[in-house]
Write a protein that holds these residues in place. Sequence first.
Motif, PDB file in Angstrom:
ATOM      1  N   HIS A  58       0.852  -1.238  -0.132  1.00  0.00           N
ATOM      2  CA  HIS A  58       0.027   0.168  -0.100  1.00  0.00           C
ATOM      3  C   HIS A  58       0.824   1.313  -0.039  1.00  0.00           C
ATOM      4  CE1 HIS A  58      -2.696  -3.193   1.629  1.00  0.00           C
ATOM      5  NE2 HIS A  58      -3.578  -2.554   1.038  1.00  0.00           N
ATOM      6  N   GLY A  59       2.072   1.106  -0.051  1.00  0.00           N
ATOM      7  CA  GLY A  59       2.995   2.391  -0.082  1.00  0.00           C
ATOM      8  C   GLY A  59       3.125   3.087  -1.494  1.00  0.00           C
ATOM      9  N   PRO A  60       3.845   4.129  -1.524  1.00  0.00           N
ATOM     10  CA  PRO A  60       4.158   4.853  -2.713  1.00  0.00           C
ATOM     11  C   PRO A  60       4.398   3.898  -4.017  1.00  0.00           C
ATOM     12  CG  PRO A  60       5.588   5.254  -1.225  1.00  0.00           C
ATOM     13  CD  PRO A  60       4.750   4.498  -0.645  1.00  0.00           C
ATOM     14  N   LYS A  65      -2.722  -2.061  -9.635  1.00  0.00           N
ATOM     15  CA  LYS A  65      -3.469  -3.225 -10.240  1.00  0.00           C
ATOM     16  C   LYS A  65      -3.630  -4.258  -9.355  1.00  0.00           C
ATOM     17  CE  LYS A  65      -3.105  -1.864 -14.999  1.00  0.00           C
ATOM     18  NZ  LYS A  65      -4.770  -1.302 -15.178  1.00  0.00           N
ATOM     19  N   LEU A  66      -2.931  -4.226  -8.093  1.00  0.00           N
ATOM     20  CA  LEU A  66      -2.905  -5.370  -7.254  1.00  0.00           C
ATOM     21  C   LEU A  66      -4.175  -6.229  -7.100  1.00  0.00           C
ATOM     22  CD1 LEU A  66      -1.128  -7.141  -5.444  1.00  0.00           C
ATOM     23  CD2 LEU A  66      -1.623  -5.606  -3.519  1.00  0.00           C
ATOM     24  N   TYR A  67      -5.354  -5.471  -6.607  1.00  0.00           N
ATOM     25  CA  TYR A  67      -6.631  -5.987  -6.213  1.00  0.00           C
ATOM     26  C   TYR A  67      -7.778  -6.268  -7.255  1.00  0.00           C
ATOM     27  CZ  TYR A  67      -4.750  -5.152  -1.502  1.00  0.00           C
ATOM     28  OH  TYR A  67      -3.934  -5.005  -0.525  1.00  0.00           O
ATOM     29  N   PRO A  74      -9.833  -3.792  -2.347  1.00  0.00           N
ATOM     30  CA  PRO A  74      -8.624  -3.027  -1.747  1.00  0.00           C
ATOM     31  C   PRO A  74      -9.179  -2.647  -0.416  1.00  0.00           C
ATOM     32  CG  PRO A  74      -9.859  -1.647  -3.260  1.00  0.00           C
ATOM     33  CD  PRO A  74     -10.034  -3.112  -3.513  1.00  0.00           C
ATOM     34  N   PHE A  75      -8.165  -2.440   0.559  1.00  0.00           N
ATOM     35  CA  PHE A  75      -8.515  -2.080   1.805  1.00  0.00           C
ATOM     36  C   PHE A  75      -8.552  -0.651   2.265  1.00  0.00           C
ATOM     37  CE2 PHE A  75      -6.603  -6.452   1.717  1.00  0.00           C
ATOM     38  CZ  PHE A  75      -7.602  -7.281   2.213  1.00  0.00           C
ATOM     39  N   PHE A  81      -7.158  -4.170   6.753  1.00  0.00           N
ATOM     40  CA  PHE A  81      -6.044  -4.982   6.203  1.00  0.00           C
ATOM     41  C   PHE A  81      -5.807  -5.984   7.182  1.00  0.00           C
ATOM     42  CE2 PHE A  81      -1.574  -5.910   5.802  1.00  0.00           C
ATOM     43  CZ  PHE A  81      -1.514  -6.601   4.470  1.00  0.00           C
ATOM     44  N   ASP A  82      -5.357  -5.248   8.661  1.00  0.00           N
ATOM     45  CA  ASP A  82      -5.134  -6.434   9.548  1.00  0.00           C
ATOM     46  C   ASP A  82      -6.043  -7.500   9.904  1.00  0.00           C
ATOM     47  OD1 ASP A  82      -2.597  -5.046   9.752  1.00  0.00           O
ATOM     48  OD2 ASP A  82      -3.123  -3.708  11.513  1.00  0.00           O
TER      49      ASP A  82
END
Length: 247
Positions: A58-60, A65-67, A74-75, A81-82
């Motif tokens: 989730h960083g810069p 397109k991950l999710y 996405p969270f 997320f946790d």
Amino acid sequence: MPELDSIYDNCDLMAAGSLIPDWQPARRPDARTLEGRFVRMEKLEPARHGDGLYAALHGPDSDAKLYDYLPWGPFSSRIDFDTWLSAHTAKPDPWVYCVVDQRTGAVLGNIGLLGIAPTHGRIAIGGVMFGACMQRTPKGTEAFYLLAKEAFELGNRRLEWRCNSENARSRRAAERFGYTFEGVFRQQMVLKGINRNTAHLSILHTEWPAVREAFERWLALENFDEAGQQIKSLESFRVSPSARSAE
């Protein structure tokens, strides 16, 4: 009628299948760390890996397109997320690994073994969540190699890959790794309110030695130049011996 009796006998033989001499069910994965040259695969523990994993995903420099094709995310917050991560790692299936950079110790992403069916010797690799800096690098390829190697060393006969049929990036990765495309299950599920047709690919235990050799030759030091770029592609190492000898 003799002809019908013969047909029925053949059907019975086909239904019975082929006996597998001395078959023993596969073993389940355990908490051993899988060591590679570029990465190591540690059993994912939210308390130990959560901070680094959240930053990688989730960083810069994360993958925008991950999710897109994952069944989760996405969270909207770290808390969400946790909560997901704790539930995702609480059961033995999927068996989730955290990918850690061997040189820096940085968390790079996570990936799992799932659909674990020891009785049938069947297992899949999935739930791939890599930070953008890991994609299209030797680290990503080695992570898949280490998991595939583990899957077959556990005694599995079949290693599966399943993805949305529209997920060209995932299908391309599987084919590059040596999976064989088997077909598409139409309207197999609904995820996030959207129909999913699922592409199925596999590697069989009889195919693994050649696939493993290609991985190991590609990952070898001599296949990378001083800038860390590959000299030969992974697919080129899977060319048949007769074709190689003709080069």
